[in-house]
Design an enzyme around this catalytic site. Structure first.
Site, PDB file in Angstrom:
ATOM      1  N   HIS A 245     -35.808 -18.096 -24.110  1.00 41.98           N
ATOM      2  CA  HIS A 245     -36.770 -17.459 -25.469  1.00 41.98           C
ATOM      3  C   HIS A 245     -38.156 -16.272 -24.242  1.00 41.98           C
ATOM      4  O   HIS A 245     -38.647 -15.927 -25.214  1.00 41.98           O
ATOM      5  CB  HIS A 245     -36.978 -18.913 -25.901  1.00 41.98           C
TER       6      HIS A 245
HETATM    7  C1  UD1 Z   1     -44.582 -20.111 -25.784  1.00 40.43           C
HETATM    8  C2  UD1 Z   1     -45.189 -20.093 -24.333  1.00 40.43           C
HETATM    9  C3  UD1 Z   1     -44.403 -20.920 -23.300  1.00 40.43           C
HETATM   10  C4  UD1 Z   1     -43.309 -21.552 -22.933  1.00 40.43           C
HETATM   11  C5  UD1 Z   1     -42.581 -21.431 -24.624  1.00 40.43           C
HETATM   12  C6  UD1 Z   1     -42.172 -23.099 -24.960  1.00 40.43           C
HETATM   13  C7  UD1 Z   1     -47.253 -18.538 -23.864  1.00 40.43           C
HETATM   14  C8  UD1 Z   1     -47.216 -17.060 -23.114  1.00 40.43           C
HETATM   15  N1  UD1 Z   1     -45.827 -18.905 -23.644  1.00 40.43           N
HETATM   16  O1  UD1 Z   1     -43.806 -19.454 -25.462  1.00 40.43           O
HETATM   17  O2  UD1 Z   1     -44.471 -20.561 -22.172  1.00 40.43           O
HETATM   18  O3  UD1 Z   1     -41.815 -22.008 -22.622  1.00 40.43           O
HETATM   19  O4  UD1 Z   1     -43.851 -21.485 -25.659  1.00 40.43           O
HETATM   20  O5  UD1 Z   1     -41.556 -23.147 -26.443  1.00 40.43           O
HETATM   21  O6  UD1 Z   1     -47.988 -19.330 -24.043  1.00 40.43           O
HETATM   22  N2  UD1 Z   1     -42.942 -19.579 -33.613  1.00 40.43           N
HETATM   23  C9  UD1 Z   1     -42.836 -20.253 -34.221  1.00 40.43           C
HETATM   24  N3  UD1 Z   1     -43.511 -22.135 -35.140  1.00 40.43           N
HETATM   25  C10 UD1 Z   1     -44.448 -21.889 -34.084  1.00 40.43           C
HETATM   26  C11 UD1 Z   1     -44.715 -21.171 -32.695  1.00 40.43           C
HETATM   27  C12 UD1 Z   1     -44.194 -19.960 -32.799  1.00 40.43           C
HETATM   28  O7  UD1 Z   1     -42.081 -19.628 -35.422  1.00 40.43           O
HETATM   29  O8  UD1 Z   1     -44.431 -23.080 -34.246  1.00 40.43           O
HETATM   30  C13 UD1 Z   1     -42.692 -18.017 -33.572  1.00 40.43           C
HETATM   31  C14 UD1 Z   1     -44.213 -17.339 -33.938  1.00 40.43           C
HETATM   32  O9  UD1 Z   1     -43.273 -16.149 -34.341  1.00 40.43           O
HETATM   33  C15 UD1 Z   1     -44.269 -16.649 -32.482  1.00 40.43           C
HETATM   34  C16 UD1 Z   1     -43.294 -17.156 -31.852  1.00 40.43           C
HETATM   35  O10 UD1 Z   1     -42.685 -17.433 -32.157  1.00 40.43           O
HETATM   36  O11 UD1 Z   1     -45.121 -15.251 -32.868  1.00 40.43           O
HETATM   37  C17 UD1 Z   1     -44.194 -16.629 -30.236  1.00 40.43           C
HETATM   38  O12 UD1 Z   1     -45.117 -18.442 -30.374  1.00 40.43           O
HETATM   39  P1  UD1 Z   1     -45.642 -17.882 -29.113  1.00 40.43           P
HETATM   40  O13 UD1 Z   1     -46.288 -19.146 -28.750  1.00 40.43           O
HETATM   41  O14 UD1 Z   1     -46.249 -17.452 -28.924  1.00 40.43           O
HETATM   42  O15 UD1 Z   1     -44.435 -17.853 -27.786  1.00 40.43           O
HETATM   43  P2  UD1 Z   1     -43.357 -18.699 -27.137  1.00 40.43           P
HETATM   44  O16 UD1 Z   1     -42.464 -17.632 -27.345  1.00 40.43           O
HETATM   45  O17 UD1 Z   1     -43.452 -20.218 -27.764  1.00 40.43           O
END
Ligand code: UD1
Length: 361
Positions: free
Chosen positions: A209
């Site tokens: 991821h």
């Molecule tokens: C975040 C953390 C990362 C951690 C990971 C675990 C940061 C910078 N990154 O990354 O360190 O390892 O979480 O999962 O804080 N999304 C959904 N549903 C959700 C949340 C996110 O669909 O409940 C999708 C959205 O499209 C979003 C993308 O995932 O834009 C990324 O989510 P985000 O929280 O920005 O970062 P992660 O890649 O999950």
């Protein structure tokens, strides 16, 4: 002492659960620590949040700030705006942040600007890779925090090298491992086990991821192809929402890679514990595989958790496809280091943290 505990994203939940349990246990013995739990809403899907609260028996948060997704700045800014309002309404003696996600850094900045002390659980670890959003979060958080609960002596040294005095650093072990050890008796066989007739040590687990591996479609496709070509056994791949868009666009149909929805904590640990090996770019999974003694192939060029390589079962593969193929061949032939558990990763880190907080009172 009143503390405000922050959790925002999936890997935070395993780190706060044992701290809450330890506070509750201490309060039965007349501890004067009380806590308030703030969920920033960085992760909001049930599969990334609610199921972890249920399985890890984390009480409902006192508030959910509903920050949601966005660019790095959008998400960080939203968390800051909402947490500032919340902290002004609910002043506290100490804000406790865990890990390295955007919520960790955002809430630290807000708390310090409101003259509130901050403790960072898992402080001091460094990948020295400034292309990772998490490394920036770690550095900014540690530049501001008052107290550091660390997982390794390397982390202590990293902090001391930036001028943090020893009396603010507490080497306590690893709260994520507290959760792992407590929950091993409860792990659950996931549905994919029966569906794909998995057998002990006869399949691999894949998690990807990191933006550096999954956001660039060509690179992501090359990695999936290489894994699919050389695995030779089923590769169970719980697909993070961030990764899903590119997975759905792959031009090949993988033969061995089996995509699934994100798994719950108890299901994921079941799968990892019984796997022949794990291919990952996660930080936490490097630690969990080390403690479980399961071979770990990390698709990154660096790690902020070096003890998983020097002592544990982890090997850094980077994005070198030949190295990946060699490592998979070694795994198949049973050639992998066995590893040891790092110091103080013994399931008692949260207890140590709470004891220290009580002494601060
Ligand atoms: C975040 C953390 C990362 C951690 C990971 C675990 C940061 C910078 N990154 O990354 O360190 O390892 O979480 O999962 O804080 N999304 C959904 N549903 C959700 C949340 C996110 O669909 O409940 C999708 C959205 O499209 C979003 C993308 O995932 O834009 C990324 O989510 P985000 O929280 O920005 O970062 P992660 O890649 O999950």
């Amino acid at each position: 002492m009143k503390i405000t505990l922050i959790a925002g994203a999936r890997p935070n939940f395993m780190k706060i659960a044992p701290i809450i349990k330890a506070i509750r246990a201490a309060s039965k013995e007349k501890s004067n620590i009380s806590y308030r739990l703030v969920h920033t809403g960085q992760h909001y899907d049930d599969k990334l949040s609610k199921v972890f609260f249920e399985e890890l028996e984390i009480p409902e948060p006192d508030v959910n700030l509903g920050a949601g997704s966005g660019t790095q700045a959008e998400q960080t800014a939203r968390i800051m705006v909402e947490f500032e309002r919340d902290l002004i309404r609910n002043p506290t003696d100490l804000v406790v942040v865990v890990g390295d996600v955007n919520s960790t850094m955002a809430c630290t900045i807000v708390a310090k600007k409101l003259n509130t002390k901050v403790a960072h659980v898992e402080g001091g670890i460094r990948s020295w890779d400034m292309t990772m959003p998490e490394e920036i979060n770690r550095m900014a958080t540690d530049a501001l925090a008052d107290y550091f609960f660390t997982t390794s002596r390397v982390a202590n040294d990293n902090l001391k090298n930036t001028g943090v005095s020893e009396d603010r650093i507490f080497f306590v072990g690893n709260t994520m491992i507290d959760s792992l050890l407590t929950n091993l008796v409860k792990i659950k066989r996931p549905e994919v086990w029966g569906k794909h007739r998995l057998e002990d040590k006869n399949y691999l687990v894949l998690t990807l991821h990191r933006p550096s591996n999954v956001d660039d479609f060509k690179k992501f496709e090359t990695l999936i192809n290489a894994i699919d070509e050389s695995a030779g056994v089923p590769v169970i791949f719980p697909v993070h929402p961030r990764t899903k868009k590119n997975y759905d666009q792959l031009s090949i149909k993988p033969q061995f890679v089996v995509p699934t929805d994100p798994l719950s904590y108890l299901e994921f640990i079941y799968l990892v514990k019984n796997a022949r090996g794990v291919i990952t770019d996660s930080g936490g999974v490097q630690e969990e595989t080390t403690v479980l003694g399961v071979p770990c192939l990390t698709l990154r060029n660096n790690t902020e958790r070096p003890e998983t390589v020097t002592m544990g079962t982890n090997e850094m593969i980077g994005d070198d496809i030949d190295a990946l193929k060699n490592a998979l061949a070694n795994l198949k032939n049973g050639k992998w280091k066995t590893g040891e558990t790092p110091e103080l990763w013994d399931g008692k880190a949260a207890e140590r943290i709470v004891n220290i907080l009580e002494d601060m009172n």
